[in-house]
Design an enzyme around this catalytic site. Structure first.
Site, short mmCIF file in Angstrom:
data_model
loop_
_atom_site.label_atom_id
_atom_site.label_comp_id
_atom_site.label_asym_id
_atom_site.label_seq_id
_atom_site.Cartn_x
_atom_site.Cartn_y
_atom_site.Cartn_z
N LYS A 45 0.85 -1.22 0.18
CA LYS A 45 -0.01 0.08 0.06
C LYS A 45 0.75 1.37 -0.15
O LYS A 45 0.35 2.25 0.52
CB LYS A 45 -1.14 0.00 1.15
CG LYS A 45 -1.88 -1.11 1.43
CD LYS A 45 -2.24 -1.87 0.17
CE LYS A 45 -3.37 -1.28 -0.40
NZ LYS A 45 -3.81 -2.31 -1.51
N SER A 46 2.16 1.24 -0.55
CA SER A 46 2.99 2.33 -0.34
C SER A 46 3.31 3.00 -1.74
O SER A 46 3.69 4.01 -1.80
CB SER A 46 4.36 1.88 -0.21
OG SER A 46 4.27 1.46 1.23
N TRP A 73 0.40 -7.59 -12.89
CA TRP A 73 1.06 -8.79 -12.03
C TRP A 73 1.65 -9.58 -13.14
O TRP A 73 2.51 -10.68 -12.73
CB TRP A 73 0.08 -9.60 -11.21
CG TRP A 73 -1.13 -10.16 -12.13
CD1 TRP A 73 -0.92 -11.29 -12.88
CD2 TRP A 73 -2.54 -9.60 -12.33
NE1 TRP A 73 -2.55 -11.33 -13.21
CE2 TRP A 73 -3.39 -10.30 -13.06
CE3 TRP A 73 -2.90 -8.47 -11.64
CZ2 TRP A 73 -4.42 -10.04 -13.22
CZ3 TRP A 73 -4.13 -8.13 -11.67
CH2 TRP A 73 -5.07 -8.73 -12.73
N TRP A 78 5.27 -10.19 -9.16
CA TRP A 78 5.79 -10.30 -7.52
C TRP A 78 6.81 -11.40 -7.43
O TRP A 78 6.31 -12.67 -7.75
CB TRP A 78 4.57 -10.46 -6.50
CG TRP A 78 4.08 -8.89 -6.12
CD1 TRP A 78 4.75 -8.40 -4.90
CD2 TRP A 78 3.18 -8.16 -6.64
NE1 TRP A 78 4.03 -7.36 -4.83
CE2 TRP A 78 3.18 -7.04 -6.08
CE3 TRP A 78 2.63 -8.53 -7.65
CZ2 TRP A 78 2.32 -6.08 -6.21
CZ3 TRP A 78 1.86 -7.44 -8.19
CH2 TRP A 78 1.51 -6.14 -7.15
N HIS A 101 7.64 -7.39 -2.08
CA HIS A 101 7.19 -6.61 -0.83
C HIS A 101 8.14 -7.28 0.40
O HIS A 101 8.00 -7.02 1.53
CB HIS A 101 5.71 -7.13 -0.23
CG HIS A 101 4.49 -6.52 -1.16
ND1 HIS A 101 4.71 -5.23 -1.44
CD2 HIS A 101 3.50 -6.94 -1.42
CE1 HIS A 101 3.85 -4.64 -2.22
NE2 HIS A 101 2.99 -5.89 -2.12
N ARG A 123 5.79 5.19 1.70
CA ARG A 123 4.77 6.08 1.91
C ARG A 123 4.72 6.56 3.43
O ARG A 123 4.93 5.45 4.24
CB ARG A 123 3.49 5.39 1.22
CG ARG A 123 2.19 6.35 1.56
CD ARG A 123 1.02 5.56 0.57
NE ARG A 123 -0.17 6.35 0.51
CZ ARG A 123 -1.21 5.86 0.36
NH1 ARG A 123 -1.40 4.64 0.07
NH2 ARG A 123 -2.45 6.76 0.07
N SER A 131 -4.96 2.53 4.09
CA SER A 131 -5.00 2.17 2.89
C SER A 131 -4.99 0.49 3.06
O SER A 131 -5.85 -0.12 2.69
CB SER A 131 -3.98 2.41 1.91
OG SER A 131 -3.85 1.88 0.59
N PHE A 223 -4.01 9.16 -11.33
CA PHE A 223 -4.95 8.11 -10.40
C PHE A 223 -6.38 7.93 -11.46
O PHE A 223 -6.62 6.81 -11.50
CB PHE A 223 -5.46 8.94 -9.09
CG PHE A 223 -6.18 8.33 -8.41
CD1 PHE A 223 -5.75 7.31 -7.51
CD2 PHE A 223 -7.61 8.45 -8.39
CE1 PHE A 223 -6.52 6.50 -6.64
CE2 PHE A 223 -8.50 7.50 -7.65
CZ PHE A 223 -7.75 6.70 -6.89
N GLY A 253 -6.32 7.31 -3.62
CA GLY A 253 -5.11 8.08 -4.01
C GLY A 253 -4.70 9.42 -3.55
O GLY A 253 -4.17 10.22 -4.23
S1 PPS Z 1 -0.34 -3.27 -3.24
O1 PPS Z 1 -1.72 -3.91 -2.75
O2 PPS Z 1 0.92 -3.29 -1.97
O3 PPS Z 1 0.24 -3.45 -4.43
O4 PPS Z 1 -0.70 -1.81 -3.06
P1 PPS Z 1 -0.15 -0.44 -3.68
O5 PPS Z 1 -0.06 -0.29 -4.94
O6 PPS Z 1 1.18 -0.36 -3.21
O7 PPS Z 1 -0.90 0.69 -3.09
C1 PPS Z 1 -2.30 1.05 -3.14
C2 PPS Z 1 -2.50 2.51 -3.18
O8 PPS Z 1 -1.57 3.21 -4.10
C3 PPS Z 1 -2.97 4.13 -4.43
N1 PPS Z 1 -2.72 4.42 -5.96
C4 PPS Z 1 -2.13 5.64 -6.36
N2 PPS Z 1 -2.38 6.80 -5.96
C5 PPS Z 1 -2.35 8.04 -6.51
N3 PPS Z 1 -2.17 7.93 -8.02
C6 PPS Z 1 -2.01 6.93 -8.55
N4 PPS Z 1 -1.64 6.98 -9.90
C7 PPS Z 1 -2.20 5.56 -7.70
N5 PPS Z 1 -2.15 4.16 -8.01
C8 PPS Z 1 -2.31 3.56 -7.09
C9 PPS Z 1 -4.09 3.49 -4.33
O9 PPS Z 1 -5.25 4.23 -4.64
C10 PPS Z 1 -3.99 2.84 -3.03
O10 PPS Z 1 -3.93 3.77 -1.91
P2 PPS Z 1 -5.44 4.51 -1.31
O11 PPS Z 1 -4.85 5.40 -0.27
O12 PPS Z 1 -6.07 3.28 -0.69
O13 PPS Z 1 -6.30 5.10 -2.20
#
Ligand code: PPS
Length: 300
Positions: A45-46, A73, A78, A101, A123, A131, A223, A253
């Site tokens: 989720k970073s 994927w 991964w 990860h 993050r 998240s 996003f 996001g």
């Molecule tokens: S995972 O499951 O570990 O692969 O998740 P990960 O991709 O690391 O994190 C998901 C969060 O990243 C946000 N996200 C984005 N934010 C801004 N811009 C873009 N383009 C973008 N792409 C992915 C996604 O919405 C998740 O955050 P949250 O806070 O839940 O919205």
């Protein structure tokens, strides 16, 4: 391979059995990296998926054809997932883009001596935990989230799946790892200045881009573009595995969403634990409170 309720315990960490087996985890630690590999490393989720999109777009010079036709994927699998070997053999990308990860104390030895280019994405852990909490509610391969305060407690103790955030960031960004070809970039830097972030990554990957190509990367990794891209938004995943009625992978996001979940008491508790766990770290964070308001205003 459903195994939705299976938890694999590996070196004291928990991993969802739906995606991992003890064999796939063991194999990851012995993976023969190539000097040409690009390795995206993150605590869940970073901003992992975002960086996968950025790297794919940089490799295709801003052309979205690959990022819009091949699931993330498959184009950036991964390392520790059970399907990794099969996917990598049929990999559509050159150079290979590999995601993980895993913490540095487990994967560091396999990377030792390799010139593979590591991109570490971090993050604000407060936004990570929020998240992750929402993701637990929709991902049927993760345990019940429970209440937010219970979940936060497990995050701070390091007992959630994938292990401890503090160990993860300190391990990967420690001087030893930094010397080993590592670019550390944060979700907040990407939110604040995506153009600058893309240029930093492309220059690190020695793939300089023309301005128009950067513009296309910016457009296609936004996003809103990614939320509409089935190859990045996880809508291809079956309802039984990710319940799309309970939430979206591309959720908000945003920077600072933690403020909608943390009470003052939880925030103070978090700060105390953060301070004690990070006291031996010299990292400077883009999510520093002083800059947060500015970042929130600039974030879409
Ligand atoms: S995972 O499951 O570990 O692969 O998740 P990960 O991709 O690391 O994190 C998901 C969060 O990243 C946000 N996200 C984005 N934010 C801004 N811009 C873009 N383009 C973008 N792409 C992915 C996604 O919405 C998740 O955050 P949250 O806070 O839940 O919205």
């Amino acid at each position: 391979m459903a195994r939705l309720d299976v938890v694999e315990t590996f070196h004291g960490l928990f991993f969802p059995g739906h995606l991992h087996t003890l064999d796939s985890l063991q194999l990851a630690l012995k993976f023969p990296f190539r000097d040409t590999d690009i390795v995206i490393v993150s605590y869940p989720k970073s901003g992992t998926t975002w960086m996968q999109e950025i790297v794919t777009l940089i490799s295709s010079r801003g052309d979205p054809q690959m990022s819009q036709s091949v699931p993330n994927w498959t184009r950036a699998p991964w390392l520790e997932h059970h399907y990794f070997t099969a996917v990598l053999e049929a990999s559509p990308t050159t150079p290979r883009v590999i995601t993980t990860h895993l913490p540095h104390h487990l994967l560091g030895p396999a990377l030792q001596g390799s010139k593979a280019k590591v991109i570490y994405v971090s993050r604000n852990p407060k936004d990570v935990v929020v998240s992750f909490y929402h993701f637990h509610k929709m991902a049927n391969f993760l345990p019940e989230a429970g209440s937010f305060s219970e979940f936060l407690n497990r995050f701070l103790e390091g007992t959630l799946h994938y292990g401890c955030w503090f160990d993860h960031i300190k391990g990967w960004t420690s001087q030893k790892a930094a010397l080993n070809n590592l670019l550390h970039i944060s979700y907040e830097e990407m939110s604040m200045d995506i153009r600058g972030a893309i240029k930093r990554v492309s220059s690190y990957l020695q793939s300089p881009l023309l301005e128009d190509e950067v513009n296309n990367c910016v457009k296609h990794c936004s996003f809103s573009s990614m939320k509409d891209n089935k190859m990045a938004n996880y809508m291809l995943v079956d309802e039984a595995i990710m319940d799309h009625n309970k939430g979206s992978f591309m959720r908000k996001g945003k920077i600072g969403d933690w403020k909608n979940m943390f009470t003052e008491e939880l925030n103070q508790y978090f700060e105390r634990v953060f301070e004690s766990k990070m006291k031996d770290s010299t990292l400077e964070f883009a999510w520093d409170e002083k800059r947060e308001e500015e970042l929130m205003n600039k974030s879409h």
